[in-house]
Structure formats: structure tokens, C-alpha cells
Design a protein around this motif. Structure first.
Motif, mmCIF file in Angstrom:
data_model
loop_
_atom_site.group_PDB
_atom_site.id
_atom_site.type_symbol
_atom_site.label_atom_id
_atom_site.label_comp_id
_atom_site.label_asym_id
_atom_site.label_seq_id
_atom_site.Cartn_x
_atom_site.Cartn_y
_atom_site.Cartn_z
ATOM 1 N N ILE A 47 82.367 51.144 22.352
ATOM 2 C CA ILE A 47 81.520 52.329 22.836
ATOM 3 C C ILE A 47 80.257 52.688 21.747
ATOM 4 C CG2 ILE A 47 82.925 53.762 21.743
ATOM 5 C CD1 ILE A 47 82.287 56.022 23.880
ATOM 6 N N GLU A 48 80.867 52.359 20.590
ATOM 7 C CA GLU A 48 79.896 52.281 19.555
ATOM 8 C C GLU A 48 78.868 51.130 19.568
ATOM 9 O OE1 GLU A 48 81.381 53.240 15.467
ATOM 10 O OE2 GLU A 48 83.271 54.324 16.457
ATOM 11 N N CYS A 49 79.360 50.021 19.863
ATOM 12 C CA CYS A 49 78.532 48.925 19.949
ATOM 13 C C CYS A 49 77.568 48.949 20.926
ATOM 14 C CB CYS A 49 79.450 47.407 20.061
ATOM 15 S SG CYS A 49 80.537 47.192 18.779
ATOM 16 N N ASP A 50 78.054 49.531 22.128
ATOM 17 C CA ASP A 50 77.156 49.681 23.255
ATOM 18 C C ASP A 50 75.969 50.677 23.001
ATOM 19 O OD1 ASP A 50 78.543 48.008 24.888
ATOM 20 O OD2 ASP A 50 79.499 49.655 25.912
ATOM 21 N N ARG A 51 76.193 51.631 22.026
ATOM 22 C CA ARG A 51 75.324 52.653 21.434
ATOM 23 C C ARG A 51 74.131 51.879 20.732
ATOM 24 N NH1 ARG A 51 78.427 56.078 19.795
ATOM 25 N NH2 ARG A 51 78.472 57.464 21.684
ATOM 26 N N ILE A 52 74.661 51.121 19.861
ATOM 27 C CA ILE A 52 73.789 50.474 18.615
ATOM 28 C C ILE A 52 73.236 49.438 19.441
ATOM 29 C CG2 ILE A 52 74.154 48.719 16.882
ATOM 30 C CD1 ILE A 52 76.543 50.428 15.875
ATOM 31 N N LEU A 53 73.480 48.821 20.413
ATOM 32 C CA LEU A 53 72.693 47.682 21.152
ATOM 33 C C LEU A 53 71.520 48.257 21.927
ATOM 34 C CD1 LEU A 53 75.565 45.129 22.195
ATOM 35 C CD2 LEU A 53 73.759 44.800 20.444
ATOM 36 N N ARG A 54 71.547 49.550 22.235
ATOM 37 C CA ARG A 54 70.421 50.288 22.839
ATOM 38 C C ARG A 54 69.029 50.221 22.018
ATOM 39 N NH1 ARG A 54 74.230 54.888 24.275
ATOM 40 N NH2 ARG A 54 75.056 54.310 26.059
ATOM 41 N N PHE A 55 69.136 49.968 20.619
ATOM 42 C CA PHE A 55 67.911 50.068 19.800
ATOM 43 C C PHE A 55 67.287 48.651 20.098
ATOM 44 C CE2 PHE A 55 70.661 53.186 17.653
ATOM 45 C CZ PHE A 55 70.001 54.187 17.465
ATOM 46 N N ARG A 56 65.887 49.057 20.333
ATOM 47 C CA ARG A 56 65.250 47.880 20.515
ATOM 48 C C ARG A 56 64.627 47.159 19.161
ATOM 49 N NH1 ARG A 56 61.597 49.033 26.020
ATOM 50 N NH2 ARG A 56 63.414 49.453 27.311
ATOM 51 N N ALA A 57 64.502 48.049 18.138
ATOM 52 C CA ALA A 57 63.770 47.628 17.100
ATOM 53 C C ALA A 57 64.995 47.004 16.068
ATOM 54 C CB ALA A 57 63.079 48.612 16.239
ATOM 55 N N GLU A 58 64.881 45.886 15.475
ATOM 56 C CA GLU A 58 65.720 45.187 14.710
ATOM 57 C C GLU A 58 66.228 46.265 13.314
ATOM 58 O OE1 GLU A 58 68.299 42.522 12.528
ATOM 59 O OE2 GLU A 58 67.420 42.576 14.706
ATOM 60 N N ASP A 59 65.264 46.966 12.811
ATOM 61 C CA ASP A 59 65.651 47.798 11.926
ATOM 62 C C ASP A 59 66.518 48.984 12.120
ATOM 63 O OD1 ASP A 59 64.503 46.209 9.924
ATOM 64 O OD2 ASP A 59 62.870 47.538 9.485
ATOM 65 N N ASP A 60 65.899 49.483 13.382
ATOM 66 C CA ASP A 60 66.872 50.677 13.857
ATOM 67 C C ASP A 60 68.147 50.280 14.156
ATOM 68 O OD1 ASP A 60 64.600 52.325 13.754
ATOM 69 O OD2 ASP A 60 64.166 52.011 15.931
ATOM 70 N N MET A 61 68.442 49.050 14.682
ATOM 71 C CA MET A 61 69.843 48.655 15.084
ATOM 72 C C MET A 61 70.406 48.430 13.684
ATOM 73 S SD MET A 61 71.856 45.756 15.143
ATOM 74 C CE MET A 61 70.776 44.374 14.985
ATOM 75 N N ARG A 62 69.809 47.939 12.812
ATOM 76 C CA ARG A 62 70.605 47.790 11.440
ATOM 77 C C ARG A 62 71.038 49.006 10.774
ATOM 78 N NH1 ARG A 62 69.587 42.244 9.014
ATOM 79 N NH2 ARG A 62 69.908 43.316 6.695
ATOM 80 N N ARG A 63 70.172 50.210 10.867
ATOM 81 C CA ARG A 63 70.433 51.336 10.246
ATOM 82 C C ARG A 63 71.570 51.861 10.944
ATOM 83 N NH1 ARG A 63 64.849 52.129 10.992
ATOM 84 N NH2 ARG A 63 63.761 51.476 9.118
ATOM 85 N N ALA A 64 71.654 51.990 12.220
ATOM 86 C CA ALA A 64 72.959 52.559 13.226
ATOM 87 C C ALA A 64 74.133 51.829 12.785
ATOM 88 C CB ALA A 64 72.292 52.486 14.291
ATOM 89 N N LEU A 65 73.906 50.466 12.813
ATOM 90 C CA LEU A 65 75.077 49.781 12.594
ATOM 91 C C LEU A 65 75.996 49.985 11.006
ATOM 92 C CD1 LEU A 65 77.236 47.414 13.300
ATOM 93 C CD2 LEU A 65 75.363 45.535 12.608
#
Length: 299
Positions: A47-65
Motif C-alpha cells: 500500500i505504501e509502494c503504490d502511493r510512492i509510485l504515483r509520483f511522476r518526478a524522480e525527486d518526489d518519489m525519492r523523498r517519499a520513499l
């Protein structure tokens, strides 16, 4: 130390040596020893992975992860939790909250990310009644050509007269460009402090930010934590008490500042040094972040 204060620079490359013992399948698109951070999704529930993968920008995904990994690492390091048994949800204001283990549900923790940094603050004591909030800001202008006066017009109703005076009193003995930069830095510093309070209270963006005012004692921020900043509450309530607040703020580097707010229900029995001890924030690397990590069961 009563609270854990962690910082992680998202620009750190994730090397194969950091996670090779932990995963069985790796790719190295960026070079022979650099691994895409998406491999770390193995260490979070679906459930957390699915939320993180919604980010389109690489940096946004890295920060959330990284933020999610930091929360898991905090509870593993300071509360003896098994990484894969932690269960989280979100509050009405989208703040992460712990559901399991049950006995740690009241532990206060908070995450913030902006620019190159992800920060965590968390209570290391089970008995403590602290509530914590943290915020980090990148000093860079969101609109490079925009003047400070134009920028501030959009936010004037978020600050008190004293706070506006602090921003506008940046030194005059500089050229106009340098003074504008200093005004922006003071804005972000105050905004960081305001956000730390909002996050401590767990309220939404419509909260009245003019109901309290920050009084800055040390005008220049440095890398060493500043503990002298205080807050005057103009409209006290059960939600926003006048007493019991402690603050820490500092630079992470020349482009980023952070602020931590702590609120206790028993201010008469708590001293500043028992909450904020003045030590420099701990900067994690990948090895430290992942030392307790184990893959989540696939579901």
C-alpha cells in the motif's frame, strides 16, 4: 537524548554494497555500482509502494520513499520493532500514524522533505507525552525573477506584524539583490517554524497562522542548533496552548534550514535541555538507514 532527529540527503547514490545482502534481483542502469532506489520498494508494504509510485518526478518519489524508510528505521532503532511488522495509516490531515504495535500508537513522530533533504523527528520514550513537528525548507526562490515584495503579497495574512517586520528588516548595507535574498531566507525560516507548529498540532492548512508569533533572538542561522527562538500565542486554546513549547532551528547547509517544535502537556516539569539538548542533527547514510531493513512479504 529524548528525541531522535535525523536528516538524509537524497542526493546520496545508492550503491550495490548497501543492499546486496538484502535483495536478490538488482539492476544498475546508472553504472556498475549504482542501484535505482526503486529496489528499496521491497522494504515497504504494497500500500505504501503504490502511493510512492504515483509520483511522476524522480525527486518526489525519492523523498517519499526515503521518508517512509526513515519512519520504519526509527521504530526499529529506538523502540525495538521488527521492521516488517510495523503497520501505518494516515490521519485526516494525511499525516502518517502508527497502528501496530498497539503499545507504541501514542509515540509522536513526524517527517518533512523539501529540496535535497528528508528529515525525521521522533520521541524515543514510551512514557513521554511530547508532541513533535518538523519542517525543512529550501531557500531557493520558487520563481527566480520574482521580487520579494511581490512574493510576500501572497502570504502577508499568514504572518504577524512582528514577523513581517523581521523579514523586511534584512540588512540595508547590501545591494538590492543580496537584500532580497536575505528577505527570502527570513521568510523561509519563519515559514519553517510556522509549519513545525501546524504539524505538531496535526491541523490543516486553514489554521490561523496569525494566532501565534515567533520572536527571533539569533538573527543569523548557523549549522549549530538555535534554541533561543520563542513563540508568543495571541489566541490560546485547548488546541494551541500558551505554555509548553520548545523549538530548535538550524541550517542543514547553505541552501536549507529546518525547525523542530515540541509541545508537552506538563511544561512545569520539563526543562529545555531535557527536550532539545543542542546537539547537531544526525545525518544518516544508506547503510545506517537500511541496517534493520528486511523485505516485506509480497501481498
Amino acid at each position: 537524548m529524548p528525541i531522535a532527529r535525523w536528516a538524509f540527503d537524497i542526493r546520496q547514490p545508492l550503491l550495490l554494497e548497501h543492499i546486496e545482502p538484502l535483495v536478490t534481483s538488482l539492476t544498475a542502469d546508472n553504472g556498475p555500482n549504482i542501484v535505482p532506489v526503486t529496489n528499496l520498494l521491497n522494504f515497504l508494504p504494497k500500500i505504501e509502494c503504490d502511493r510512492i509510485l504515483r509520483f511522476r518526478a524522480e525527486d518526489d518519489m525519492r523523498r517519499a520513499l526515503i521518508g517512509r524508510l526513515m519512519i520504519h528505521a526509527f521504530f526499529a532503532a529506538h523502540h525495538g520493532c521488527h521492521w516488517e511488522e510495523l503497520v501505518f495509516s494516515r490521519s485526516e490531515t494525511n499525516k502518517p500514524i502508527l497502528l501496530k504495535p498497539d503499545h507504541l500508537r501514542n509515540i509522536s513522530f513526524n517527517i518533512s522533505h523539501h529540496g535535497n533533504w528528508v528529515l525525521l523527528v521522533g520521541d524515543t520514550s514510551v512514557e513521554s507525552t511530547l508532541r513533535l513537528g518538523i519542517d525543512v525548507m529550501d531557500f531557493q526562490k520558487q520563481v527566480p525573477e520574482e521580487s520579494f515584495d511581490t512574493f510576500l503579497r501572497c502570504f502577508q495574512d499568514q504572518f504577524t506584524k512582528g514577523e513581517l517586520a523581521f523579514m523586511n528588516s534584512a540588512p540595508l548595507d547590501q545591494d538590492a539583490s543580496s537584500r532580497s535574498d536575505d528577505q527570502f531566507r527570513r521568510f523561509y525560516r519563519l515559514w519553517c517554524l510556522k509549519e513545525s507548529v501546524v504539524k505538531t498540532l496535526g491541523v490543516g492548512i486553514d489554521f490561523n497562522l496569525q494566532s501565534f508569533e515567533f520572536v527571533i533572538q539569533n538573527e543569523e542561522e548557523v549549522l549549530e542548533p538555535t534554541l533561543s527562538t520563542r513563540m508568543d500565542v495571541y489566541v490560546p486554546s485547548d488546541l494551541l496552548p500558551r505554555e509548553g513549547w520548545f523549538f530548535e532551528e538550524a541550517l542543514l547547509d547553505q541552501d536549507h534550514c529546518y525547525a523542530i517544535a515540541a509541545l508537552t502537556d506538563t511544561p512545569e516539569s520539563v526543562e529545555q535541555g531535557s527536550v532539545m539538548d543542542g546537539s547537531v542533527i544526525t545525518r544518516l547514510d544508506w547503510k545506517e538507514l537500511l541496517k534493520d531493513a528486511v523485505p516485506y512479504p509480497f501481498s
